[in-house]
Design a protein around this motif. Structure first.
Motif, PDB file in Angstrom:
ATOM      1  N   GLU A  65       0.756  -1.207  -0.019  1.00 24.90           N
ATOM      2  CA  GLU A  65       0.166  -0.017  -0.122  1.00 24.90           C
ATOM      3  C   GLU A  65       0.957   1.255   0.024  1.00 24.90           C
ATOM      4  O   GLU A  65       0.712   2.089  -0.844  1.00 24.90           O
ATOM      5  CB  GLU A  65      -0.884  -0.053   1.195  1.00 24.90           C
ATOM      6  CG  GLU A  65      -1.893  -1.124   1.192  1.00 24.90           C
ATOM      7  CD  GLU A  65      -1.594  -2.586   1.500  1.00 24.90           C
ATOM      8  OE1 GLU A  65      -2.186  -3.409   1.262  1.00 24.90           O
ATOM      9  OE2 GLU A  65      -0.392  -2.609   2.166  1.00 24.90           O
ATOM     10  N   ASP A  66       2.035   1.290   0.794  1.00 22.79           N
ATOM     11  CA  ASP A  66       2.842   2.582   0.654  1.00 22.79           C
ATOM     12  C   ASP A  66       3.430   2.489  -0.619  1.00 22.79           C
ATOM     13  O   ASP A  66       3.660   3.848  -1.087  1.00 22.79           O
ATOM     14  CB  ASP A  66       3.930   2.165   1.790  1.00 22.79           C
ATOM     15  CG  ASP A  66       3.356   2.060   3.167  1.00 22.79           C
ATOM     16  OD1 ASP A  66       2.202   2.725   3.403  1.00 22.79           O
ATOM     17  OD2 ASP A  66       4.174   1.782   4.313  1.00 22.79           O
ATOM     18  N   ASP A 120      -3.363  -0.488   5.451  1.00 24.61           N
ATOM     19  CA  ASP A 120      -4.500   0.351   4.842  1.00 24.61           C
ATOM     20  C   ASP A 120      -5.158  -0.665   4.108  1.00 24.61           C
ATOM     21  O   ASP A 120      -4.479  -1.602   3.271  1.00 24.61           O
ATOM     22  CB  ASP A 120      -3.650   1.249   4.074  1.00 24.61           C
ATOM     23  CG  ASP A 120      -3.116   2.397   4.758  1.00 24.61           C
ATOM     24  OD1 ASP A 120      -3.324   2.545   5.885  1.00 24.61           O
ATOM     25  OD2 ASP A 120      -2.261   3.174   4.343  1.00 24.61           O
ATOM     26  N   THR A 144       6.443   0.417 -12.131  1.00 19.87           N
ATOM     27  CA  THR A 144       4.991   0.963 -11.805  1.00 19.87           C
ATOM     28  C   THR A 144       4.227  -0.306 -12.247  1.00 19.87           C
ATOM     29  O   THR A 144       4.561  -1.199 -13.163  1.00 19.87           O
ATOM     30  CB  THR A 144       4.296   2.103 -12.778  1.00 19.87           C
ATOM     31  OG1 THR A 144       4.806   1.792 -14.123  1.00 19.87           O
ATOM     32  CG2 THR A 144       5.262   3.403 -12.361  1.00 19.87           C
ATOM     33  N   LYS A 179       2.307   1.906  -3.405  1.00 21.65           N
ATOM     34  CA  LYS A 179       1.496   2.296  -4.494  1.00 21.65           C
ATOM     35  C   LYS A 179       1.191   3.913  -4.227  1.00 21.65           C
ATOM     36  O   LYS A 179       0.972   4.631  -5.170  1.00 21.65           O
ATOM     37  CB  LYS A 179       0.118   1.379  -4.324  1.00 21.65           C
ATOM     38  CG  LYS A 179      -0.060   0.131  -4.708  1.00 21.65           C
ATOM     39  CD  LYS A 179      -0.020   0.135  -6.376  1.00 21.65           C
ATOM     40  CE  LYS A 179      -1.342   0.726  -6.995  1.00 21.65           C
ATOM     41  NZ  LYS A 179      -0.856   0.630  -8.520  1.00 21.65           N
ATOM     42  N   LYS A 180       1.321   4.171  -3.168  1.00 23.68           N
ATOM     43  CA  LYS A 180       1.153   5.718  -2.921  1.00 23.68           C
ATOM     44  C   LYS A 180       2.609   6.299  -3.132  1.00 23.68           C
ATOM     45  O   LYS A 180       2.355   7.542  -3.626  1.00 23.68           O
ATOM     46  CB  LYS A 180       0.651   5.955  -1.159  1.00 23.68           C
ATOM     47  CG  LYS A 180      -0.917   5.255  -0.797  1.00 23.68           C
ATOM     48  CD  LYS A 180      -1.063   5.388   0.587  1.00 23.68           C
ATOM     49  CE  LYS A 180      -2.467   4.842   0.680  1.00 23.68           C
ATOM     50  NZ  LYS A 180      -2.666   4.601   2.240  1.00 23.68           N
ATOM     51  N   ASP A 181       3.529   5.871  -3.025  1.00 24.07           N
ATOM     52  CA  ASP A 181       4.726   6.811  -3.203  1.00 24.07           C
ATOM     53  C   ASP A 181       5.752   5.605  -3.678  1.00 24.07           C
ATOM     54  O   ASP A 181       6.706   5.330  -2.797  1.00 24.07           O
ATOM     55  CB  ASP A 181       5.082   7.406  -1.882  1.00 24.07           C
ATOM     56  CG  ASP A 181       6.164   8.507  -2.172  1.00 24.07           C
ATOM     57  OD1 ASP A 181       6.802   8.428  -3.269  1.00 24.07           O
ATOM     58  OD2 ASP A 181       6.228   9.247  -1.060  1.00 24.07           O
ATOM     59  N   ILE A 209      -5.282  -1.059  -4.509  1.00 24.28           N
ATOM     60  CA  ILE A 209      -5.731  -1.300  -3.133  1.00 24.28           C
ATOM     61  C   ILE A 209      -7.047  -1.309  -2.969  1.00 24.28           C
ATOM     62  O   ILE A 209      -7.904  -0.305  -3.428  1.00 24.28           O
ATOM     63  CB  ILE A 209      -5.078  -0.117  -2.291  1.00 24.28           C
ATOM     64  CG1 ILE A 209      -3.760  -0.114  -2.547  1.00 24.28           C
ATOM     65  CG2 ILE A 209      -5.354  -0.232  -0.779  1.00 24.28           C
ATOM     66  CD1 ILE A 209      -2.987   1.105  -1.993  1.00 24.28           C
TER      67      ILE A 209
END
Length: 212
Positions: A120-121, A210, A154, A123-125, A179
């Protein structure tokens, strides 16, 4: 312990033994079955431990198993979500209970040989995650190279690479890469049961995820 890919000619540990050092080893094994060189690393050994929230992991694993069935000579429709969800939370799936897998490796979070990364982290950054990996591996890369690695990593770019792989199993890995896709599969009852399961297993460990 001697499981191998459906299209492989020999178990993975045999293949790895024949690869000269330094080697890149990928494993799904829980810590209790992992080779000591990975579970008790020394010297220059570095171990990356990617993790993902249990609900999305269950859905992703479910679809992967369905896609692999034809390679095993089986019927993908024989893999039913309701049964798989129950098996997943009870640990009666390949590699065992996922929460036990998480907590087994998580106990080594303070060991400098390990770097833990949450899906999740990333994917966000993704760029920050790549920079963390570069620092962990102690390699000297300039900013342009690091950004290039992040772009190549990516989901869309990796999916394109996997979809064109010569390895049949690899072509079945990438699906949505998002997510919260669990919401499209879980019933309310299944979601509640999973909540109880992972909260019981992960509560007090300091490990949280998350889910959307």
């Amino acid at each position: 312990m001697e499981m191998k890919r459906p299209t492989a000619t020999q178990p993975g540990y045999v293949t790895i033994a024949n690869i000269p050092s330094p080697r890149l080893v990928i494993t799904h094994l829980p810590i209790k079955f992992a080779p000591k060189g990975i579970s008790q690393p020394q010297n220059k050994v570095k171990v990356l431990v990617p993790m993902r929230n249990p609900k999305d992991t269950a859905v992703s694993t479910f679809h992967f198993h369905k896609k692999l069935m034809p390679l095993k000579g089986g019927d993908p429709d024989s893999v039913r979500w309701e049964e798989f969800a129950e098996d997943f939370s009870s640990g009666t799936v390949p590699f065992g209970d996922y929460c036990d897998w998480l907590t087994g490796w998580w106990q080594l979070r303070d060991d400098p040989h390990f770097l833990f990364l949450k899906y999740e982290d990333m994917k966000k950054d993704l760029l920050s995650a790549v920079k963390a990996i570069v620092a962990f591996l102690e390699v000297d890369l300039d900013e342009s190279t690091i950004k290039g690695i992040a772009e190549a990593s990516t989901f869309n770019n990796m999916k394109a690479d996997m979809d064109n792989s010569k390895m049949a199993e690899r072509r079945n890995i990438a699906r949505k890469g998002i997510i919260g896709d669990w919401k499209n599969t879980f019933s309310s009852k299944e979601s509640d049961l999973f909540d109880s399961w992972y909260e019981k297993k992960l509560g007090g460990t300091g490990l949280s995820f998350d889910f959307e």
